[in-house]
Scaffold this motif. Structure first.
Motif, PDB file in Angstrom:
ATOM      1  N   GLY A 231     -79.264  21.538  15.264  1.00 44.56           N
ATOM      2  CA  GLY A 231     -79.018  20.998  14.609  1.00 44.56           C
ATOM      3  C   GLY A 231     -79.813  19.550  14.742  1.00 44.56           C
ATOM      4  N   VAL A 232     -79.877  18.724  13.478  1.00 43.87           N
ATOM      5  CA  VAL A 232     -80.812  18.028  13.819  1.00 43.87           C
ATOM      6  C   VAL A 232     -79.704  16.242  14.645  1.00 43.87           C
ATOM      7  N   GLY A 233     -79.220  16.612  14.598  1.00 45.59           N
ATOM      8  CA  GLY A 233     -78.045  15.781  15.136  1.00 45.59           C
ATOM      9  C   GLY A 233     -76.974  15.436  14.439  1.00 45.59           C
ATOM     10  N   ALA A 234     -76.965  13.479  14.606  1.00 45.52           N
ATOM     11  CA  ALA A 234     -76.091  12.970  13.694  1.00 45.52           C
ATOM     12  C   ALA A 234     -76.679  11.243  12.704  1.00 45.52           C
ATOM     13  N   LEU A 235     -75.707  11.629  11.963  1.00 37.87           N
ATOM     14  CA  LEU A 235     -75.951   9.977  10.466  1.00 37.87           C
ATOM     15  C   LEU A 235     -75.089   9.293  12.030  1.00 37.87           C
ATOM     16  N   ASN A 236     -75.941   8.208  11.923  1.00 39.04           N
ATOM     17  CA  ASN A 236     -75.008   6.646  12.175  1.00 39.04           C
ATOM     18  C   ASN A 236     -75.041   5.650  10.826  1.00 39.04           C
ATOM     19  N   VAL A 237     -74.199   5.560  10.909  1.00 38.15           N
ATOM     20  CA  VAL A 237     -74.414   4.224   9.331  1.00 38.15           C
ATOM     21  C   VAL A 237     -73.112   3.336   9.307  1.00 38.15           C
ATOM     22  N   ARG A 238     -73.490   2.320  10.066  1.00 36.16           N
ATOM     23  CA  ARG A 238     -73.410   0.836   9.721  1.00 36.16           C
ATOM     24  C   ARG A 238     -72.747   0.227   8.411  1.00 36.16           C
ATOM     25  N   LEU A 239     -71.655  -0.130   8.123  1.00 35.06           N
ATOM     26  CA  LEU A 239     -72.057  -1.154   6.395  1.00 35.06           C
ATOM     27  C   LEU A 239     -71.877  -2.776   6.528  1.00 35.06           C
ATOM     28  N   LYS A 240     -71.966  -3.181   5.680  1.00 33.06           N
ATOM     29  CA  LYS A 240     -71.836  -4.561   5.904  1.00 33.06           C
ATOM     30  C   LYS A 240     -70.809  -5.153   5.824  1.00 33.06           C
ATOM     31  N   GLU A 241     -70.216  -3.886   4.987  1.00 30.57           N
ATOM     32  CA  GLU A 241     -68.652  -5.267   4.896  1.00 30.57           C
ATOM     33  C   GLU A 241     -67.383  -4.016   4.855  1.00 30.57           C
ATOM     34  N   PRO A 242     -66.386  -3.828   5.906  1.00 30.02           N
ATOM     35  CA  PRO A 242     -66.034  -2.936   6.774  1.00 30.02           C
ATOM     36  C   PRO A 242     -64.499  -2.077   5.420  1.00 30.02           C
ATOM     37  N   GLY A 243     -64.573  -3.534   4.587  1.00 29.37           N
ATOM     38  CA  GLY A 243     -63.305  -2.839   3.551  1.00 29.37           C
ATOM     39  C   GLY A 243     -64.138  -1.974   2.976  1.00 29.37           C
ATOM     40  N   GLN A 244     -65.375  -1.341   2.473  1.00 28.32           N
ATOM     41  CA  GLN A 244     -66.079  -0.279   1.475  1.00 28.32           C
ATOM     42  C   GLN A 244     -65.874   0.734   2.328  1.00 28.32           C
ATOM     43  N   ARG A 245     -66.076   1.095   3.850  1.00 32.02           N
ATOM     44  CA  ARG A 245     -65.414   2.145   4.648  1.00 32.02           C
ATOM     45  C   ARG A 245     -64.617   2.937   3.441  1.00 32.02           C
ATOM     46  N   PRO A 266     -64.783  -1.096  12.734  1.00 33.73           N
ATOM     47  CA  PRO A 266     -63.900  -0.622  11.423  1.00 33.73           C
ATOM     48  C   PRO A 266     -65.657  -0.628  10.266  1.00 33.73           C
ATOM     49  N   ALA A 267     -66.503  -1.158  10.307  1.00 32.76           N
ATOM     50  CA  ALA A 267     -68.303  -0.610   9.766  1.00 32.76           C
ATOM     51  C   ALA A 267     -68.465   0.775  10.217  1.00 32.76           C
ATOM     52  N   ALA A 268     -68.672   1.235  10.444  1.00 35.84           N
ATOM     53  CA  ALA A 268     -69.281   2.391  11.208  1.00 35.84           C
ATOM     54  C   ALA A 268     -68.631   3.605  11.109  1.00 35.84           C
ATOM     55  N   LEU A 269     -69.688   4.434  10.596  1.00 35.68           N
ATOM     56  CA  LEU A 269     -68.784   5.937  10.236  1.00 35.68           C
ATOM     57  C   LEU A 269     -70.239   6.660  11.240  1.00 35.68           C
ATOM     58  N   SER A 270     -69.786   8.086  11.038  1.00 33.27           N
ATOM     59  CA  SER A 270     -71.077   8.720  11.034  1.00 33.27           C
ATOM     60  C   SER A 270     -70.678  10.091  11.011  1.00 33.27           C
ATOM     61  N   ALA A 271     -71.443  11.143  11.172  1.00 33.17           N
ATOM     62  CA  ALA A 271     -71.698  12.650  10.797  1.00 33.17           C
ATOM     63  C   ALA A 271     -72.373  13.276  11.906  1.00 33.17           C
ATOM     64  N   ARG A 272     -71.783  14.429  11.501  1.00 33.02           N
ATOM     65  CA  ARG A 272     -73.056  15.761  12.658  1.00 33.02           C
ATOM     66  C   ARG A 272     -73.685  15.863  11.312  1.00 33.02           C
ATOM     67  N   ILE A 273     -74.661  16.602  11.232  1.00 33.24           N
ATOM     68  CA  ILE A 273     -75.409  17.038  10.399  1.00 33.24           C
ATOM     69  C   ILE A 273     -76.262  18.040  10.438  1.00 33.24           C
ATOM     70  N   SER A 274     -76.304  18.679   9.360  1.00 34.57           N
ATOM     71  CA  SER A 274     -77.341  20.643  10.202  1.00 34.57           C
ATOM     72  C   SER A 274     -79.064  20.259   8.474  1.00 34.57           C
ATOM     73  N   ASP A 275     -78.613  19.367   7.849  1.00 38.06           N
ATOM     74  CA  ASP A 275     -79.671  19.128   6.903  1.00 38.06           C
ATOM     75  C   ASP A 275     -80.313  18.125   6.965  1.00 38.06           C
ATOM     76  N   PRO A 276     -81.527  17.669   7.332  1.00 38.13           N
ATOM     77  CA  PRO A 276     -81.566  16.051   6.962  1.00 38.13           C
ATOM     78  C   PRO A 276     -82.246  15.621   5.879  1.00 38.13           C
ATOM     79  N   GLU A 277     -82.212  16.407   4.487  1.00 37.87           N
ATOM     80  CA  GLU A 277     -82.862  17.181   3.446  1.00 37.87           C
ATOM     81  C   GLU A 277     -81.494  16.007   2.402  1.00 37.87           C
ATOM     82  N   ARG A 278     -80.650  15.900   3.185  1.00 33.47           N
ATOM     83  CA  ARG A 278     -79.557  15.601   2.557  1.00 33.47           C
ATOM     84  C   ARG A 278     -79.399  13.714   2.982  1.00 33.47           C
ATOM     85  N   VAL A 279     -80.014  14.000   3.842  1.00 34.55           N
ATOM     86  CA  VAL A 279     -79.547  11.988   4.409  1.00 34.55           C
ATOM     87  C   VAL A 279     -79.989  11.158   3.522  1.00 34.55           C
ATOM     88  N   ALA A 280     -81.078  11.780   3.134  1.00 33.68           N
ATOM     89  CA  ALA A 280     -81.549  10.705   2.180  1.00 33.68           C
ATOM     90  C   ALA A 280     -81.060  10.492   0.897  1.00 33.68           C
TER      91      ALA A 280
END
Ligand SMILES: Nc1ncnc2c1ncn2[C@@H]1O[C@H](COP(=O)(O)OP(=O)(O)OP(=O)(O)O)[C@@H](O)[C@H]1O
Ligand SMILES: [Mg+2]
Length: 331
Positions: A231-245, A266-280
């Motif tokens: 798989g392509v790996g993991a998408l790691n996202v950090r938000l500016k505002e934890p309240g929007q998580r 509290p501002a961070a999320l991650s996901a295992r991804i298999s299709d890199p095109e969906r990331v964008a």
């Protein structure tokens, strides 16, 4: 010769049977000269057994193998002249000093006392053991023993070195020292077949990796190829505002169609991804919905994840050999 001599190991359909069980079950392996080839698999997969056949210590029950073009059964002497082996268990003599161990090996290889002493001193220094040269090996630490063990196996520089778990139980500093030794050997044209329980070690050192399970090859490729096969790996996202998580979680789950992991930050999320095109798409969707992104990164899966996906086993350092099948994992 010619083409043959650029291939260090060529094994085809190798079989070893112990009491009716196939420890090695039709194994194919090709290792070109001049590389580090990683040889991985869960406990009991047949790695050591394969190495023992390739190094002429054990006779195969089926299949063939050549080392630099020499058959491991019919031309065992020629094979032995080109190889050396550092086994899974340390083999130096406890009752001798470090330097005495190396002198002994050099003498067994036919060096004169004078040459043996010179080679031993050279290796002791190269392996960072000068201060401990005249201490009994009995009093060496595990890391020192490992280094001495590898030193002993290259008193005569082999064309092919089998390293069976050379850094088992070592601390990170000692492992790094062994890695440097392996790199120096390869730079000096030795081919290395490396077994390891540490996947980052294979990642660091190996040009290619063969993964085996139950005596068979289950995957082969460069570390990068093996990672991208999972798989392509993991998408790691950090938000500016934890309240929007919560909203970010909902949107990502919908677009990526995979479970979203909420990190302890509290501002961070991650996901295992298999299709890199969906990331964008997913990132665009977040922005469109007013979720403010602080940062994001796309990471490759680790070799650990690859191993788990391939074998269903986690590679745990320092665990004892377990029997095949269920229950072999040690938490
Ligand atoms: N001399 C022997 N007699 C009987 N069975 C053996 C012998 N050597 C190995 N085996 C069995 O063959 C299988 C493969 O063992 P091997 O030592 O090659 O595994 P390995 O991949 O090196 O494992 P580890 O990661 O624990 O070192 C195991 O089931 C083991 O119990
Ligand atoms: Mg083994």
């Amino acid at each position: 010769m010619g083409v043959q001599s650029s291939i260090a190991i060529q094994a085809s359909g190798l079989i070893k049977i112990f009491g009716g069980d196939r420890a090695v079950d039709g194994l194919d392996l090709t290792v070109p000269a001049g590389v580090v080839h990683g040889f991985l698999g869960p406990n009991g997969a047949g790695k050591t057994t394969t190495i023992r056949m390739l190094s002429t210590l054990l006779r195969p029950d089926g299949g063939t193998a050549t080392v630099f073009g020499h058959d491991v059964v019919n031309e065992a002497d020629a094979v032995r002249g080109r190889i050396s082996l550092t086994g899974q268990f340390v083999s130096t003599d406890e009752q001798l000093t470090g330097v005495e161990n190396l002198v002994l090996v050099a003498r067994l290889l036919g060096h004169s006392w004078r040459d043996a002493r010179a080679r031993a001193t050279e290796l002791i220094e190269a392996f960072g053991l000068a201060d401990a040269a005249d201490r009994l090996v009995r009093n060496y630490s595990g890391g020192m023993r490992r280094r001495l063990d590898i030193a002993a196996s290259i008193v005569a520089t082999p064309d092919l070195l089998f390293l069976d778990e050379p850094t088992a139980g070592l601390d990170p500093h000692s492992r790094n020292q062994v890695w440097d030794i392996v790199r120096a050997l390869v730079a000096a044209d030795t081919t290395v077949l490396l077994t390891t329980q540490y996947l980052d070690e294979a990642d660091q050192l190996a040009d290619r990796i063969t993964v085996i399970a139950k005596g068979r090859v289950i995957a082969e490729g460069t570390p990068g190829e093996l990672k991208s096969s999972v798989g392509v790996g993991a998408l790691n996202v950090r938000l500016k505002e934890p309240g929007q998580r919560p909203e970010a979680e909902r949107l990502l789950a919908r677009v990526l169609a995979v479970p979203i992991h909420l990190e302890s930050d509290p501002a961070a999320l991650s996901a295992r991804i298999s299709d890199p095109e969906r990331v964008a798409h997913a990132l665009a969707e977040l922005t469109r919905s007013g979720v403010r992104l602080g940062d994001f990164a796309l990471g490759q899966p680790s070799l650990d994840e690859v191993f788990l996906a391939l074998t269903g086993h986690r590679q745990d350092a320092g665990t004892e050999a377990a029997e095949d099948g269920a229950g072999a994992d040690v938490p």
